[in-house]
Scaffold this motif. Structure first.
Motif, PDB file in Angstrom:
ATOM      1  N   THR A  74      40.253  31.251  38.525  1.00  0.00           N
ATOM      2  CA  THR A  74      39.558  30.538  39.590  1.00  0.00           C
ATOM      3  C   THR A  74      38.533  31.511  40.154  1.00  0.00           C
ATOM      4  O   THR A  74      38.891  32.618  40.565  1.00  0.00           O
ATOM      5  CB  THR A  74      40.535  30.089  40.687  1.00  0.00           C
ATOM      6  N   THR A  75      37.268  31.110  40.128  1.00  0.00           N
ATOM      7  CA  THR A  75      36.184  31.961  40.601  1.00  0.00           C
ATOM      8  C   THR A  75      35.581  31.339  41.848  1.00  0.00           C
ATOM      9  O   THR A  75      35.186  30.174  41.839  1.00  0.00           O
ATOM     10  CB  THR A  75      35.093  32.104  39.511  1.00  0.00           C
ATOM     11  N   HIS A 125      46.447  40.011  44.004  1.00  0.00           N
ATOM     12  CA  HIS A 125      46.559  38.717  43.317  1.00  0.00           C
ATOM     13  C   HIS A 125      46.227  38.856  41.831  1.00  0.00           C
ATOM     14  O   HIS A 125      46.058  37.856  41.137  1.00  0.00           O
ATOM     15  CB  HIS A 125      45.616  37.688  43.953  1.00  0.00           C
ATOM     16  N   HIS A 126      46.102  40.086  41.347  1.00  0.00           N
ATOM     17  CA  HIS A 126      45.749  40.389  39.950  1.00  0.00           C
ATOM     18  C   HIS A 126      44.356  39.886  39.593  1.00  0.00           C
ATOM     19  O   HIS A 126      44.091  39.475  38.469  1.00  0.00           O
ATOM     20  CB  HIS A 126      46.799  39.839  38.976  1.00  0.00           C
ATOM     21  N   GLY A 127      43.470  39.924  40.594  1.00  0.00           N
ATOM     22  CA  GLY A 127      42.098  39.478  40.395  1.00  0.00           C
ATOM     23  C   GLY A 127      41.115  40.612  40.589  1.00  0.00           C
ATOM     24  O   GLY A 127      41.495  41.788  40.647  1.00  0.00           O
ATOM     25  N   ASP A 128      39.847  40.262  40.698  1.00  0.00           N
ATOM     26  CA  ASP A 128      38.819  41.257  40.965  1.00  0.00           C
ATOM     27  C   ASP A 128      37.748  40.651  41.873  1.00  0.00           C
ATOM     28  O   ASP A 128      37.640  39.433  41.999  1.00  0.00           O
ATOM     29  CB  ASP A 128      38.215  41.823  39.676  1.00  0.00           C
ATOM     30  N   ILE A 129      36.989  41.532  42.494  1.00  0.00           N
ATOM     31  CA  ILE A 129      35.927  41.131  43.409  1.00  0.00           C
ATOM     32  C   ILE A 129      34.734  42.021  43.146  1.00  0.00           C
ATOM     33  O   ILE A 129      34.887  43.209  42.845  1.00  0.00           O
ATOM     34  CB  ILE A 129      36.402  41.230  44.886  1.00  0.00           C
ATOM     35  N   ARG A 143      37.508  36.615  41.681  1.00  0.00           N
ATOM     36  CA  ARG A 143      38.157  35.984  40.529  1.00  0.00           C
ATOM     37  C   ARG A 143      39.667  36.178  40.671  1.00  0.00           C
ATOM     38  O   ARG A 143      40.134  37.301  40.759  1.00  0.00           O
ATOM     39  CB  ARG A 143      37.673  36.617  39.227  1.00  0.00           C
ATOM     40  N   ILE A 144      40.384  35.064  40.664  1.00  0.00           N
ATOM     41  CA  ILE A 144      41.831  35.055  40.857  1.00  0.00           C
ATOM     42  C   ILE A 144      42.443  34.302  39.684  1.00  0.00           C
ATOM     43  O   ILE A 144      41.950  33.238  39.300  1.00  0.00           O
ATOM     44  CB  ILE A 144      42.198  34.310  42.166  1.00  0.00           C
ATOM     45  N   PRO A 145      43.560  34.811  39.110  1.00  0.00           N
ATOM     46  CA  PRO A 145      44.234  34.024  38.072  1.00  0.00           C
ATOM     47  C   PRO A 145      44.630  32.646  38.614  1.00  0.00           C
ATOM     48  O   PRO A 145      45.202  32.550  39.699  1.00  0.00           O
ATOM     49  CB  PRO A 145      45.457  34.857  37.723  1.00  0.00           C
ATOM     50  N   THR A 146      44.325  31.614  37.866  1.00  0.00           N
ATOM     51  CA  THR A 146      44.604  30.240  38.302  1.00  0.00           C
ATOM     52  C   THR A 146      46.111  29.997  38.424  1.00  0.00           C
ATOM     53  O   THR A 146      46.562  29.339  39.348  1.00  0.00           O
ATOM     54  CB  THR A 146      43.971  29.237  37.309  1.00  0.00           C
ATOM     55  N   GLN A 147      46.886  30.535  37.508  1.00  0.00           N
ATOM     56  CA  GLN A 147      48.324  30.289  37.494  1.00  0.00           C
ATOM     57  C   GLN A 147      49.125  31.360  38.229  1.00  0.00           C
ATOM     58  O   GLN A 147      50.330  31.439  38.089  1.00  0.00           O
ATOM     59  CB  GLN A 147      48.835  30.186  36.041  1.00  0.00           C
TER      60      GLN A 147
END
Length: 151
Positions: A74-75, A125-129, A143-147
């Motif tokens: 999810t972006t 959240h195991h994402g990046d910015i 960017r966040i993992p959708t699941q």
């Protein structure tokens, strides 16, 4: 949580500040469904990004929040028109206590923790910015993992 509702709720919290400078905040999350997040923490991260966007956007402009989603990611982007951030400052903008002295100075200066906190929450959240700034338009991308971030 629903991506569109999440983005709208965070945006609504900044309506008074934005309206005072005749800034409109739009949310485009067409086609985005659900994502698995800690809503309070991610709302703080997106809120910190949006707070900067409102503070540094040109008066009488639009801040555009957009969300796109696929099975993996999810972006969410936050774009505003205002003074450009230099490449040198973009490299350090997410560091604790970082405050840009010239390119985006404001009388509303904070402690320099907002974007560092946003990064910590997104990474948790195991994402990046990331941030990009070109021709007066600055875009923050989360960017966040959708699941969810579980392994």
């Amino acid at each position: 949580m629903g991506v569109r509702l999440f983005c709208q709720q965070v945006a609504e919290a900044f309506f008074p500040e934005a309206a005072a400078r005749n800034i409109r905040i739009t949310v485009d999350a067409a086609g985005a469904g659900q994502f698995f997040i800690d809503p309070d923490k991610l709302a703080r991260a997106l809120g910190n990004v949006l707070r900067n966007a409102v503070a540094y956007a040109d008066a009488n402009s639009v801040i555009a929040i957009a969300a796109r989603q696929d099975a993996r990611t999810t972006t969410i982007t936050v774009a505003n028109r205002g003074r450009e951030i230099s490449d040198a400052h973009l490299e350090t903008i997410f560091e604790k206590f970082y405050r840009e002295d010239g390119a985006r100075s404001s009388k509303k200066g904070g402690a320099g923790l907002g974007l560092a906190i946003a990064r910590e929450i997104v990474v948790a959240h195991h994402g990046d910015i990331e941030a990009a700034s070109e021709r007066g338009v600055t875009v923050f991308t989360l960017r966040i993992p959708t699941q969810g971030g579980g392994d």
